[in-house]
Design a protein around this motif. Structure first.
Motif, mmCIF file in Angstrom:
data_model
loop_
_atom_site.group_PDB
_atom_site.id
_atom_site.type_symbol
_atom_site.label_atom_id
_atom_site.label_comp_id
_atom_site.label_asym_id
_atom_site.label_seq_id
_atom_site.Cartn_x
_atom_site.Cartn_y
_atom_site.Cartn_z
ATOM 1 N N LYS A 180 0.690 -1.132 0.046
ATOM 2 C CA LYS A 180 0.092 0.075 -0.043
ATOM 3 C C LYS A 180 0.603 1.225 0.032
ATOM 4 N N SER A 181 2.108 1.080 0.584
ATOM 5 C CA SER A 181 3.027 2.178 0.631
ATOM 6 C C SER A 181 3.299 2.642 -0.632
ATOM 7 N N ILE A 182 3.666 1.673 -1.436
ATOM 8 C CA ILE A 182 3.952 2.007 -2.886
ATOM 9 C C ILE A 182 2.715 2.435 -3.741
ATOM 10 N N GLY A 183 1.563 2.086 -3.404
ATOM 11 C CA GLY A 183 0.427 2.509 -4.214
ATOM 12 C C GLY A 183 -0.306 1.403 -4.689
ATOM 13 N N ILE A 184 0.224 0.381 -4.479
ATOM 14 C CA ILE A 184 -0.667 -1.009 -4.786
ATOM 15 C C ILE A 184 -1.859 -1.456 -3.832
ATOM 16 N N HIS A 185 -2.976 -1.617 -4.434
ATOM 17 C CA HIS A 185 -4.060 -2.056 -3.462
ATOM 18 C C HIS A 185 -3.729 -3.336 -2.960
ATOM 19 N N GLY A 186 -4.267 -3.333 -1.672
ATOM 20 C CA GLY A 186 -3.949 -4.806 -0.847
ATOM 21 C C GLY A 186 -5.021 -5.103 -0.273
ATOM 22 N N ILE A 187 -5.064 -6.705 -0.237
ATOM 23 C CA ILE A 187 -6.239 -7.342 0.422
ATOM 24 C C ILE A 187 -5.616 -8.289 1.267
ATOM 25 N N HIS A 188 -5.819 -8.179 2.474
ATOM 26 C CA HIS A 188 -5.443 -9.323 3.548
ATOM 27 C C HIS A 188 -6.245 -10.486 3.426
ATOM 28 N N PHE A 189 -5.314 -11.685 3.130
ATOM 29 C CA PHE A 189 -6.130 -12.880 2.740
ATOM 30 C C PHE A 189 -6.649 -13.676 4.299
ATOM 31 N N LYS A 190 -7.856 -14.132 4.252
ATOM 32 C CA LYS A 190 -8.211 -14.839 5.562
ATOM 33 C C LYS A 190 -8.731 -16.000 4.967
ATOM 34 N N THR A 191 -9.737 -16.045 4.168
ATOM 35 C CA THR A 191 -10.366 -17.208 3.587
ATOM 36 C C THR A 191 -10.860 -17.078 2.028
ATOM 37 N N PRO A 192 -10.857 -18.138 1.234
ATOM 38 C CA PRO A 192 -11.333 -17.860 -0.181
ATOM 39 C C PRO A 192 -12.514 -17.216 -0.139
ATOM 40 N N GLU A 193 -13.553 -17.367 0.697
ATOM 41 C CA GLU A 193 -14.940 -16.727 0.393
ATOM 42 C C GLU A 193 -14.641 -15.279 0.920
ATOM 43 N N LEU A 194 -13.986 -14.932 1.791
ATOM 44 C CA LEU A 194 -13.710 -13.521 1.987
ATOM 45 C C LEU A 194 -12.983 -12.805 0.867
ATOM 46 N N LEU A 195 -12.153 -13.537 0.386
ATOM 47 C CA LEU A 195 -11.303 -12.821 -0.853
ATOM 48 C C LEU A 195 -12.341 -12.516 -2.060
ATOM 49 N N VAL A 196 -13.092 -13.384 -2.212
ATOM 50 C CA VAL A 196 -14.318 -13.189 -3.187
ATOM 51 C C VAL A 196 -15.118 -11.883 -3.127
ATOM 52 N N SER A 197 -15.241 -11.712 -1.700
ATOM 53 C CA SER A 197 -16.146 -10.277 -1.357
ATOM 54 C C SER A 197 -15.243 -9.370 -1.521
ATOM 55 N N GLU A 198 -13.900 -9.340 -1.098
ATOM 56 C CA GLU A 198 -12.833 -8.126 -1.390
ATOM 57 C C GLU A 198 -12.732 -7.763 -2.717
ATOM 58 N N LEU A 199 -12.512 -8.803 -3.514
ATOM 59 C CA LEU A 199 -12.176 -8.591 -5.059
ATOM 60 C C LEU A 199 -13.533 -7.838 -5.568
ATOM 61 N N LYS A 200 -15.012 -8.238 -5.287
ATOM 62 C CA LYS A 200 -15.943 -7.486 -5.562
ATOM 63 C C LYS A 200 -15.975 -6.126 -5.314
ATOM 64 N N LYS A 201 -15.233 -5.485 -4.355
ATOM 65 C CA LYS A 201 -15.036 -4.052 -4.109
ATOM 66 C C LYS A 201 -14.388 -3.538 -5.189
ATOM 67 N N TYR A 202 -13.451 -4.240 -5.949
ATOM 68 C CA TYR A 202 -12.807 -3.623 -7.065
ATOM 69 C C TYR A 202 -13.368 -3.948 -8.263
ATOM 70 N N ASN A 203 -14.619 -4.333 -8.419
ATOM 71 C CA ASN A 203 -15.494 -4.419 -9.616
ATOM 72 C C ASN A 203 -15.025 -5.656 -10.307
ATOM 73 N N ILE A 204 -14.426 -6.689 -9.457
ATOM 74 C CA ILE A 204 -13.877 -8.054 -9.873
ATOM 75 C C ILE A 204 -14.858 -9.116 -9.529
ATOM 76 N N LYS A 205 -15.685 -9.473 -10.205
ATOM 77 C CA LYS A 205 -16.927 -10.341 -9.969
ATOM 78 C C LYS A 205 -16.490 -11.880 -10.457
ATOM 79 N N LEU A 206 -16.743 -12.678 -9.478
ATOM 80 C CA LEU A 206 -16.523 -14.188 -9.515
ATOM 81 C C LEU A 206 -17.717 -14.755 -9.560
ATOM 82 N N PRO A 207 -18.030 -15.846 -10.503
ATOM 83 C CA PRO A 207 -19.176 -16.741 -10.341
ATOM 84 C C PRO A 207 -19.258 -17.510 -8.929
#
Length: 207
Positions: A180-207
């Motif tokens: 993040k300090s370099i300007g990269i968006h960051g997602i702290h991984f906890k579970t695959p299910e939460l990762l799907v939710s986090e990716l949706k915030k960046y308009n990345i929709k997964l089936p």
């Protein structure tokens, strides 16, 4: 949240691959969780392991530690001697996410991992999905590691990535903070299910 994300950067251990030294040492210490925890916190520590991840030879790292703790020689040798048994397997939910992202052909997908260059070939033989990435930056090959800023800069330059157009996924908060300090968006991984939710915030929709 709107974003023009075109690149996804995956960490490997703890995100796509289940790796844990406890798998070896719980067995070595006959299921004694307290003894296992103490040994990994005081003898074969993560700091020591990361020294090898940064390119220090495994043989020298092992010798150094035995010299410091000779009474634990057999257990210290076990760390890399039985390293492959520390791999629990793939984190299948994340592998499915990776597969979907690559199939869309909308994103550049690369990996950035703290991993000894001596043990990484073992993982490459075991996990087919490691061949799906456009490329993988391995700390042991670069002689630096996360959370150091330079390994992120190496990754951006090597794959022609604009930080503001990329997302970095890692299970370690300190690595996310550097990204993040370099300007990269960051997602702290906890579970695959939460990762799907986090990716949706960046308009990345997964089936």
């Amino acid at each position: 949240m709107t974003s023009k994300v075109n690149t996804i950067i995956f960490d490997l251990g703890g995100v796509l691959i289940d790796w844990n030294p406890e798998y070896v040492f719980l067995k070595a210490f006959q299921g004694d969780k307290e003894k296992t925890k103490w040994f990994l916190n005081n003898i074969c520590t993560m700091d020591w392991n990361e020294n090898q991840d940064e390119g220090y030879p495994i043989s020298l790292g092992t010798e150094d530690l035995i010299e410091k703790f000779p009474q634990y020689e057999n257990y210290i040798k076990m760390y890399y001697g039985e390293w492959e048994n520390m791999i629990g397997g793939a984190i299948e939910g994340t592998v499915e996410i990776l597969k979907t992202l690559i199939k869309t052909e909308k994103y550049k997908v690369v990996a950035l991992t703290n991993w000894s260059s001596e043990t990484f070939p073992i993982a490459q033989k075991r996990f087919e999905f490691l061949g799906w990435f456009e490329g993988i930056v391995v700390s042991g090959e670069e002689k630096t590691r996360k959370p150091n800023r330079d390994i992120f800069e190496i990754t951006l330059k090597r794959f022609n990535i604009q930080p503001e157009n990329s997302i970095f996924i890692d299970d370690n908060v300190r690595n996310i903070e550097t990204a993040k300090s370099i300007g990269i968006h960051g997602i702290h991984f906890k579970t695959p299910e939460l990762l799907v939710s986090e990716l949706k915030k960046y308009n990345i929709k997964l089936p």
